[in-house]
Design a protein around this motif. Structure first.
Motif, mmCIF file in Angstrom:
data_model
loop_
_atom_site.group_PDB
_atom_site.id
_atom_site.type_symbol
_atom_site.label_atom_id
_atom_site.label_comp_id
_atom_site.label_asym_id
_atom_site.label_seq_id
_atom_site.Cartn_x
_atom_site.Cartn_y
_atom_site.Cartn_z
ATOM 1 N N GLU A 183 4.348 -0.845 21.655
ATOM 2 C CA GLU A 183 3.030 -1.137 21.094
ATOM 3 C C GLU A 183 3.056 -1.459 19.606
ATOM 4 O O GLU A 183 2.085 -2.001 19.075
ATOM 5 N N ILE A 184 4.134 -1.099 18.910
ATOM 6 C CA ILE A 184 4.217 -1.354 17.475
ATOM 7 C C ILE A 184 5.344 -2.350 17.215
ATOM 8 O O ILE A 184 6.506 -2.070 17.531
ATOM 9 N N PRO A 185 5.035 -3.520 16.636
ATOM 10 C CA PRO A 185 6.083 -4.530 16.359
ATOM 11 C C PRO A 185 6.822 -4.186 15.064
ATOM 12 O O PRO A 185 6.622 -4.808 14.019
ATOM 13 N N TRP A 186 7.698 -3.209 15.150
ATOM 14 C CA TRP A 186 8.332 -2.671 13.959
ATOM 15 C C TRP A 186 9.044 -3.728 13.107
ATOM 16 O O TRP A 186 9.063 -3.632 11.876
ATOM 17 N N ILE A 219 7.484 -2.963 5.084
ATOM 18 C CA ILE A 219 7.000 -2.032 4.063
ATOM 19 C C ILE A 219 7.533 -2.437 2.697
ATOM 20 O O ILE A 219 8.741 -2.376 2.441
ATOM 21 N N ASP A 220 6.616 -2.861 1.825
ATOM 22 C CA ASP A 220 6.920 -3.137 0.422
ATOM 23 C C ASP A 220 6.236 -2.048 -0.400
ATOM 24 O O ASP A 220 5.002 -1.975 -0.407
ATOM 25 N N GLY A 226 5.843 11.854 17.204
ATOM 26 C CA GLY A 226 6.929 12.231 16.306
ATOM 27 C C GLY A 226 7.858 11.060 16.027
ATOM 28 O O GLY A 226 8.323 10.867 14.900
ATOM 29 N N LEU A 227 8.118 10.248 17.071
ATOM 30 C CA LEU A 227 8.980 9.071 16.891
ATOM 31 C C LEU A 227 8.370 8.074 15.913
ATOM 32 O O LEU A 227 9.056 7.561 15.021
ATOM 33 N N MET A 228 7.066 7.775 16.089
ATOM 34 C CA MET A 228 6.492 6.743 15.214
ATOM 35 C C MET A 228 6.307 7.259 13.789
ATOM 36 O O MET A 228 6.480 6.508 12.826
ATOM 37 N N PRO A 235 -1.145 -3.162 8.112
ATOM 38 C CA PRO A 235 -1.232 -3.185 9.582
ATOM 39 C C PRO A 235 -0.374 -2.135 10.273
ATOM 40 O O PRO A 235 -0.738 -1.645 11.346
ATOM 41 N N LEU A 236 0.766 -1.759 9.686
ATOM 42 C CA LEU A 236 1.607 -0.740 10.309
ATOM 43 C C LEU A 236 0.913 0.620 10.263
ATOM 44 O O LEU A 236 0.883 1.343 11.271
#
Length: 313
Positions: free
Chosen positions: A33-36, A43-44, A126-128, A192-193
């Motif tokens: 579900e999360i396009p890492w 992440i900047d 916990g993973l995300m 968005p993350l």
């Protein structure tokens, strides 16, 4: 005798079954579900979207406003990462406690299947949280006290009192849910993350909160008088300690950015912050009253700990 849920009139077993089916249908695997690796989700640390939200009292203090935009963003990212690290630790405690909770359930209990489904969802959380914290590259330590003392003792609570363990769970989950919903109300400025992680967490956490409340409504009226007296005294103390840990500003942030003690005190001892804290723990406070745990002594503790709605401090 069939026990009915206090808020919707349905039998307790039906409510738990509905929550279990919802966990199966609506579960969000975090690596799907999360396009890492999407560049838009990168992440900047200097991204202005990491700045502290208006709900954080430090954002309105002159000291923070005078920082450069890049430092403001990095400080905000540090704050978010600290909450994620705390989330990893808290979810670890919850998973181990839930497994102990499930082990103590009688054969055929409708809560057994639900408890294991919640463990699956908490593992995803916990993973995300951990994935986010790792990708920031920031050396945020989290909360050693939670990882050490609470991490070893709280999972044993279901042996002493399953109800006490669920109160601990609510004490951490309710304030985090309140804070995340506040932040999501201004989602237009979010990275968005961060927004995707929060939306997954809020959606699944709603089921976890619902189960804890329903189970307490089902069980607490059946407990002995002494057990209820102990819960009435323990609940405000647990809520104050745990909510303070998950909502309070991390000391590592003060050290990293050289936040003066006076600035920290002015921000996080301000009446507006205290009012926000009381709002964040309003759910457990209302539940205590509903369960008959707002005794004279219990009510006094809620007030002394600054968590009664009318508390002026």
């Amino acid at each position: 005798m069939v026990t009915r849920s206090a808020d919707d009139g349905r039998p307790y077993a039906d409510v738990v079954d509905r929550l279990s089916r919802a966990s199966v249908r609506r579960h969000s695997p975090v690596y799907r579900e999360i396009p890492w690796d999407d560049p838009d989700f990168g992440i900047d640390p200097a991204d202005p979207r990491w700045r502290l939200p208006d709900a954080d009292p430090l954002s309105g203090i002159g000291w923070y406003q005078e920082l450069s935009p890049a430092v403001q963003a990095r400080l905000g990212l540090w704050r978010i990462t600290a909450m994620m690290q705390t989330g990893v630790q808290f979810e670890n405690i919850l998973k181990r406690g839930l497994l102990t909770f499930a082990r103590r359930l009688p054969a055929g209990s409708p809560a057994f299947r639900y408890a294991y489904l919640e463990v699956i969802e908490e593992a995803g959380h916990g993973l995300m949280f951990g994935e986010f914290a790792t990708r920031t590259g920031l050396p945020v330590p989290g909360l050693p006290a939670v990882r050490g003392i609470l991490g070893e003792l709280v999972p044993l609570l279901p042996w002493l009192s399953p109800e006490l363990f669920l109160i601990f769970a609510l004490a951490g989950e309710e304030p985090i849910d309140h804070a995340q919903r506040r932040v999501l109300s201004d989602a237009g400025r979010l990275h968005p993350l961060q927004e995707r992680i929060m939306r997954i967490h809020v959606a699944e956490e709603a089921r976890h909160l619902s189960f804890a409340r329903h189970h307490l409504r089902h069980r607490v009226p059946r407990l002995g008088r002494l057990h209820r007296v102990l819960l009435a005294l323990a609940m405000p103390v647990i809520v104050r300690i745990v909510a303070g840990l998950v909502l309070g500003p991390p000391r590592s942030m003060s050290r990293e950015f050289g936040i003066p003690r006076g600035v920290r005190a002015r921000a996080y001892r301000h009446p507006a912050w205290r009012a926000e804290f009381r709002a964040a723990v309003a759910g457990p406070r209302r539940l205590a009253a509903e369960l008959g745990l707002m005794t004279s002594a219990g009510s006094l503790l809620w007030r002394l700990l600054g968590m009664r709605a009318e508390d002026p401090r």
